[in-house]
Design a protein around this motif. Structure first.
Motif, PDB file in Angstrom:
ATOM      1  N   LEU A 103      55.764 -22.468  -7.545  1.00 32.44           N
ATOM      2  CA  LEU A 103      55.400 -21.400  -6.602  1.00 32.44           C
ATOM      3  C   LEU A 103      56.638 -20.863  -5.900  1.00 32.44           C
ATOM      4  CD1 LEU A 103      52.108 -22.541  -4.864  1.00 32.44           C
ATOM      5  CD2 LEU A 103      52.441 -20.846  -6.645  1.00 32.44           C
ATOM      6  N   LEU A 151      60.764 -16.535  -5.479  1.00 32.43           N
ATOM      7  CA  LEU A 151      62.185 -16.175  -5.570  1.00 32.43           C
ATOM      8  C   LEU A 151      62.406 -15.160  -6.678  1.00 32.43           C
ATOM      9  CD1 LEU A 151      63.837 -19.685  -5.151  1.00 32.43           C
ATOM     10  CD2 LEU A 151      63.850 -17.813  -3.507  1.00 32.43           C
ATOM     11  N   ALA A 152      61.703 -15.337  -7.808  1.00 30.50           N
ATOM     12  CA  ALA A 152      61.900 -14.447  -8.949  1.00 30.50           C
ATOM     13  C   ALA A 152      61.406 -13.038  -8.658  1.00 30.50           C
ATOM     14  CB  ALA A 152      61.187 -15.005 -10.187  1.00 30.50           C
ATOM     15  N   LEU A 153      60.612 -12.881  -7.591  1.00 28.35           N
ATOM     16  CA  LEU A 153      60.168 -11.534  -7.211  1.00 28.35           C
ATOM     17  C   LEU A 153      61.177 -10.855  -6.293  1.00 28.35           C
ATOM     18  CD1 LEU A 153      56.423 -12.284  -6.486  1.00 28.35           C
ATOM     19  CD2 LEU A 153      57.303 -10.875  -8.329  1.00 28.35           C
ATOM     20  N   GLY A 154      62.308 -11.516  -6.066  1.00 27.70           N
ATOM     21  CA  GLY A 154      63.318 -10.932  -5.199  1.00 27.70           C
ATOM     22  C   GLY A 154      63.030 -11.192  -3.727  1.00 27.70           C
ATOM     23  N   VAL A 155      62.256 -12.241  -3.448  1.00 33.28           N
ATOM     24  CA  VAL A 155      61.970 -12.609  -2.069  1.00 33.28           C
ATOM     25  C   VAL A 155      63.010 -13.645  -1.646  1.00 33.28           C
ATOM     26  CG1 VAL A 155      60.245 -13.593  -0.519  1.00 33.28           C
ATOM     27  CG2 VAL A 155      59.528 -12.197  -2.458  1.00 33.28           C
ATOM     28  N   SER A 156      63.550 -13.465  -0.445  1.00 28.17           N
ATOM     29  CA  SER A 156      64.615 -14.374  -0.031  1.00 28.17           C
ATOM     30  C   SER A 156      64.046 -15.771   0.226  1.00 28.17           C
ATOM     31  CB  SER A 156      65.286 -13.849   1.229  1.00 28.17           C
ATOM     32  OG  SER A 156      64.336 -13.792   2.266  1.00 28.17           O
ATOM     33  N   LYS A 199      61.980 -16.300   3.506  1.00 33.76           N
ATOM     34  CA  LYS A 199      60.661 -15.655   3.443  1.00 33.76           C
ATOM     35  C   LYS A 199      59.751 -16.417   2.498  1.00 33.76           C
ATOM     36  CE  LYS A 199      61.775 -10.945   4.710  1.00 33.76           C
ATOM     37  NZ  LYS A 199      62.385  -9.736   4.122  1.00 33.76           N
ATOM     38  N   ARG A 237      56.256 -17.533   3.801  1.00 38.00           N
ATOM     39  CA  ARG A 237      55.069 -16.839   3.287  1.00 38.00           C
ATOM     40  C   ARG A 237      54.362 -17.607   2.174  1.00 38.00           C
ATOM     41  NH1 ARG A 237      54.901 -11.251   4.820  1.00 38.00           N
ATOM     42  NH2 ARG A 237      52.815 -11.420   3.977  1.00 38.00           N
ATOM     43  N   ASN A 259      68.775 -14.725 -14.192  1.00 35.86           N
ATOM     44  CA  ASN A 259      68.455 -14.259 -12.837  1.00 35.86           C
ATOM     45  C   ASN A 259      68.788 -15.317 -11.778  1.00 35.86           C
ATOM     46  OD1 ASN A 259      66.306 -15.947 -13.222  1.00 35.86           O
ATOM     47  ND2 ASN A 259      64.786 -14.552 -12.410  1.00 35.86           N
ATOM     48  N   THR A 287      68.621 -11.112  -3.951  1.00 37.63           N
ATOM     49  CA  THR A 287      67.257 -10.570  -3.962  1.00 37.63           C
ATOM     50  C   THR A 287      67.186  -9.284  -4.780  1.00 37.63           C
ATOM     51  OG1 THR A 287      67.764  -9.557  -1.845  1.00 37.63           O
ATOM     52  CG2 THR A 287      66.519 -11.596  -1.789  1.00 37.63           C
ATOM     53  N   ARG A 293      67.111 -10.152  -8.533  1.00 39.47           N
ATOM     54  CA  ARG A 293      65.830 -10.672  -9.018  1.00 39.47           C
ATOM     55  C   ARG A 293      64.729  -9.619  -9.005  1.00 39.47           C
ATOM     56  NH1 ARG A 293      66.722 -16.181  -5.881  1.00 39.47           N
ATOM     57  NH2 ARG A 293      68.008 -17.239  -7.432  1.00 39.47           N
ATOM     58  N   LYS A 294      64.914  -8.565  -8.214  1.00 36.63           N
ATOM     59  CA  LYS A 294      63.957  -7.456  -8.312  1.00 36.63           C
ATOM     60  C   LYS A 294      64.171  -6.703  -9.613  1.00 36.63           C
ATOM     61  CE  LYS A 294      63.298  -6.884  -3.444  1.00 36.63           C
ATOM     62  NZ  LYS A 294      64.016  -6.342  -2.295  1.00 36.63           N
ATOM     63  N   MET A 336      60.645 -12.363 -13.727  1.00 36.16           N
ATOM     64  CA  MET A 336      60.475 -13.559 -14.547  1.00 36.16           C
ATOM     65  C   MET A 336      59.011 -13.992 -14.594  1.00 36.16           C
ATOM     66  SD  MET A 336      62.853 -16.865 -14.581  1.00 36.16           S
ATOM     67  CE  MET A 336      62.837 -17.942 -15.986  1.00 36.16           C
ATOM     68  N   PRO A 390      50.094 -18.056  -9.975  1.00 44.32           N
ATOM     69  CA  PRO A 390      49.728 -17.157  -8.874  1.00 44.32           C
ATOM     70  C   PRO A 390      49.729 -17.923  -7.556  1.00 44.32           C
ATOM     71  CG  PRO A 390      47.791 -17.739 -10.152  1.00 44.32           C
ATOM     72  CD  PRO A 390      48.970 -18.312 -10.868  1.00 44.32           C
ATOM     73  N   PHE A 391      49.886 -17.184  -6.443  1.00 43.94           N
ATOM     74  CA  PHE A 391      49.889 -17.856  -5.143  1.00 43.94           C
ATOM     75  C   PHE A 391      48.457 -18.263  -4.793  1.00 43.94           C
ATOM     76  CE2 PHE A 391      53.577 -14.867  -4.781  1.00 43.94           C
ATOM     77  CZ  PHE A 391      54.518 -15.847  -5.012  1.00 43.94           C
ATOM     78  N   SER A 437      52.473  -9.087  -3.881  1.00 43.62           N
ATOM     79  CA  SER A 437      53.160 -10.071  -3.041  1.00 43.62           C
ATOM     80  C   SER A 437      54.664  -9.797  -2.936  1.00 43.62           C
ATOM     81  CB  SER A 437      52.909 -11.485  -3.571  1.00 43.62           C
ATOM     82  OG  SER A 437      53.210 -11.547  -4.942  1.00 43.62           O
ATOM     83  N   GLY A 438      55.274  -9.413  -4.054  1.00 43.78           N
ATOM     84  CA  GLY A 438      56.710  -9.151  -4.035  1.00 43.78           C
ATOM     85  C   GLY A 438      57.076  -8.007  -3.103  1.00 43.78           C
ATOM     86  N   ILE A 488      54.955  -6.915  -0.284  1.00 38.52           N
ATOM     87  CA  ILE A 488      54.584  -7.144   1.111  1.00 38.52           C
ATOM     88  C   ILE A 488      55.339  -8.300   1.750  1.00 38.52           C
ATOM     89  CG2 ILE A 488      52.296  -6.100   0.984  1.00 38.52           C
ATOM     90  CD1 ILE A 488      51.121  -8.884   0.675  1.00 38.52           C
ATOM     91  N   PHE A 489      55.926  -9.173   0.947  1.00 38.66           N
ATOM     92  CA  PHE A 489      56.736 -10.232   1.547  1.00 38.66           C
ATOM     93  C   PHE A 489      57.994  -9.636   2.176  1.00 38.66           C
ATOM     94  CE2 PHE A 489      55.194 -14.001  -1.243  1.00 38.66           C
ATOM     95  CZ  PHE A 489      54.017 -14.004  -0.534  1.00 38.66           C
ATOM     96  N   ASN A 490      58.408  -8.493   1.673  1.00 34.88           N
ATOM     97  CA  ASN A 490      59.659  -7.920   2.138  1.00 34.88           C
ATOM     98  C   ASN A 490      59.514  -6.772   3.133  1.00 34.88           C
ATOM     99  OD1 ASN A 490      61.727  -9.454   0.892  1.00 34.88           O
ATOM    100  ND2 ASN A 490      61.113  -8.597  -1.073  1.00 34.88           N
ATOM    101  N   ARG A 529      52.189  -8.925 -11.272  1.00 32.90           N
ATOM    102  CA  ARG A 529      52.953  -9.189 -10.055  1.00 32.90           C
ATOM    103  C   ARG A 529      54.437  -8.931 -10.297  1.00 32.90           C
ATOM    104  NH1 ARG A 529      52.572 -15.310  -8.173  1.00 32.90           N
ATOM    105  NH2 ARG A 529      53.863 -15.635  -9.988  1.00 32.90           N
ATOM    106  N   THR A 530      54.895  -9.312 -11.492  1.00 31.36           N
ATOM    107  CA  THR A 530      56.307  -9.118 -11.820  1.00 31.36           C
ATOM    108  C   THR A 530      56.651  -7.633 -11.929  1.00 31.36           C
ATOM    109  OG1 THR A 530      56.322 -11.222 -12.977  1.00 31.36           O
ATOM    110  CG2 THR A 530      58.110  -9.708 -13.471  1.00 31.36           C
ATOM    111  N   VAL A 577      57.293  -5.003  -8.709  1.00 34.79           N
ATOM    112  CA  VAL A 577      58.546  -4.768  -7.982  1.00 34.79           C
ATOM    113  C   VAL A 577      59.521  -3.908  -8.793  1.00 34.79           C
ATOM    114  CG1 VAL A 577      58.446  -6.777  -6.473  1.00 34.79           C
ATOM    115  CG2 VAL A 577      59.430  -7.026  -8.727  1.00 34.79           C
TER     116      VAL A 577
END
Lengths: 289, 271
Positions: free
Chosen positions: A175, A180-185, A188, A192, B72, B100, B103-104, B108, B115-116, B127-128, B130-132, B180-181, B184
């Motif tokens: 998880l 992280l792979a979504l570019g989330v630091s 965060k 989150r 990545n 960051t 990885r955007k 991957m 999934p979360f 998620s990718g 709204i987390f940011n 999800r991938t 972004v």
């Protein structure tokens, strides 16, 4: 001997069944032994304390010696205040330390933190009271709610740190990688994803710590001290249920004894209500698994 | 050669040539990844063209995933790992990226759908985002529909977007992870054995999806399934014991490989 022969051999089967019965009954016995004290305490406290409960108990100050009636209103409010101050100290420190130990566990410091919290959880609560006395009461010059809350906060830290750490470690590594792979630091991701997924377990740990702090007497004896009246402010001595129960229980007056039982009942009830409320408020829409 | 190593990163990039840079999505030069001092992949040199699907095959433990994860910077989290050599992603050295941002651009998809678990299907897709940052609701609505459509999942979940993501089947979860991938807006998608935990029907759906995504993304897929590599990829790279043995057109790798080792692997003599 082949498997078939073993199964045909009655004595093996009988012996196995007996072994199974014996071990299972031991388990039952242990389970009952674990539950009985709790149920007994609950019913006994209710039986002893319920009769002394009335509106006065929740609204009035303790009556002077020799007078009938009176209540513990100041002690109930005092306990809520002390636990709140304790939570304000203990929860942030405990959760953040738990995050550090779990998420950055490669550093030497995190091993030190782990060791120290283990030691801290074994320190008798009266020693923590003395510590708060030395750190806050002496410099301030008087007993205060701050000192009592601080002592309770210190008591809460090890429980919260360890449960937070254990719960965060249960969050699958995949998880973290997904986030992280979504570019989330990383921070965060920690807040989150990791904290959110582990929240139910962490809250359980926090509630345990709160319940324990609410019932502590020893660290409050020379920090919050106790007060037979309302406290004007938090830098004054303040009443608390455990200390009040203690004082009343060792007194020679019968009606004080009854009030002490009522206080014990209320204390259990308050902890129960806090548990319920926190669970409701922080309920997760989707339970993991 | 020693001169090249002494040059700065920028000069090396110039040396490779502007044309090469724009044509290729990924270039690696002498890429070596070691764990606790032991190299898992050694001196990998390869160029992956934009808009292609590249399959990475090889027996277990040959460094396929290690290579993919280097692209990545996923090794960052592994203690005692060391990455040397050069990776150029979309014309820029990997070290020049904000992590960051990189990885955007380089998404991957993992072996096990992840999934979360505390979030709804809807929230998982975005998620990718709204987390940011905060976004407008109707932008997100559109985004969710578009990404789920692209992932071939929209018709199956459009009436239950607020259900838990864990209520989906394994194959649906994996397509949700793909949605999800792509939410972004990556340019490259890395897939680490995305179908190894799926049944044949779900695998087929994911493969169709890969085929459809090809026009917009550069895809690198690690797979244990040789038929899958043959079905979905344009180029195939064969790894063995940390070395890149052969890298060329998929058809050539499977029908007429240059190396004896490749031939033995693809015909099932070992592995």
């Amino acid at each position: 001997m082949t498997a078939e022969e073993i199964y045909k051999n009655e004595s093996y089967l009988v012996r196995r069944k007996i072994k199974n019965r014996v071990m299972l009954s031991l388990c039952y016995l242990a389970a009952i032994l674990a539950v009985v004290p709790l149920i007994y305490i609950f019913f006994y406290t209710t039986a002893q304390g319920f009769s002394a409960l009335n509106v006065d108990f929740f609204t009035k100050l303790p009556a002077p010696v020799g007078e009938e009636g009176g209540g513990m209103a100041n002690a109930i409010v005092g306990t809520l205040l002390l636990v709140s101050i304790g939570s304000a100290v203990g929860i942030p420190v405990g959760v953040l330390a738990g995050i550090y130990v779990s998420e950055y566990s490669n550093s030497i410091l995190s091993n030190i933190v782990k060791f120290v919290t283990d030691v801290l959880s074994g320190v008798p609560s009266i020693i923590i009271g003395i510590f708060a006395y030395g750190v806050i009461v002496i410099p301030m010059g008087n007993f205060s709610a701050y000192a009592g809350g601080f002592a309770l906060g210190i008591l809460m830290i090890p429980t919260i740190t360890r449960t937070t750490e254990e719960m965060l470690k249960l969050v699958p590594h995949t998880l973290r990688e997904a986030s992280l792979a979504l570019g989330v630091s990383r921070w965060k991701t920690t807040i989150r994803v990791v904290l959110k997924t582990a929240s139910a377990g962490i809250i359980t740990g926090i509630l345990l710590a709160i319940a324990r702090a609410a019932g502590e007497t020893a660290p409050l004896l020379f920090t919050a001290f106790g007060n037979r009246f309302w406290s004007d402010s938090l830098d004054q001595p303040i009443a608390s249920l455990p200390v009040q129960i203690f004082t009343y229980a060792i007194s020679p007056y019968k009606d004080w004894h009854e009030q002490a039982w009522a206080g014990a009942f209320v204390l259990i009830f308050v902890v129960f209500i806090v548990n319920l409320l926190v669970r409701l408020v922080t309920r997760n829409k989707f339970r993991p698994n | 050669m020693t001169e090249v190593q002494e040059n700065t990163i920028n000069e090396e990039v110039i040396e490779i040539g502007q044309k090469e840079l724009s044509k290729n999505a990924i270039i690696t030069n002498n890429l070596t990844v070691s764990f606790s001092g032991r190299p898992a992949i050694k001196n990998i040199n390869c160029k992956i063209k934009r808009g292609t699907v590249t399959a990475i095959i090889g027996p277990s433990g040959c460094g396929k995933s290690t290579f993919l994860r280097a692209l990545n910077y996923m090794h960052e989290l592994t203690p005692k790992s060391e990455v040397t050599g050069e990776i150029i992603i979309l014309g820029k050295d990997i070290r020049q990226y904000e992590m960051t941002d990189l990885r955007k651009k380089v998404g991957m998809v993992f072996q096990k759908a992840n999934p979360f678990p505390t979030m709804s299907i809807y929230d998982n897709v975005i998620s990718g985002l709204i987390f940011n940052k905060r976004y407008k609701r109707n932008y997100l609505d559109e985004k969710v529909q578009k990404c789920l459509e692209q992932a071939g999942l929209w018709s199956e979940v459009k009436n239950r977007l607020n259900d838990s993501a864990m209520s989906l089947s394994g194959g649906q979860q994996q397509r949700l992870c793909i949605a999800r991938t792509i939410a972004v807006n990556p340019e490259i998608i890395l897939m680490d054995e995305p179908t190894s935990a799926l049944d044949p029907m779900s695998t087929l759906k994911v493969e169709e999806l890969i085929y459809n995504l090809k026009s917009n993304y550069t895809i690198v897929i690690v797979t244990h399934n040789m038929q899958q590599a043959a079905r979905v990829s344009d180029n195939t790279a064969f790894f063995f014991l940390g070395d890149l043995i052969e890298y060329s057109k998929t058809q050539k790798v499977f029908t007429n490989p240059d190396e004896k080792l490749t031939e033995e692997y693809v015909t099932g003599k070992f592995g």
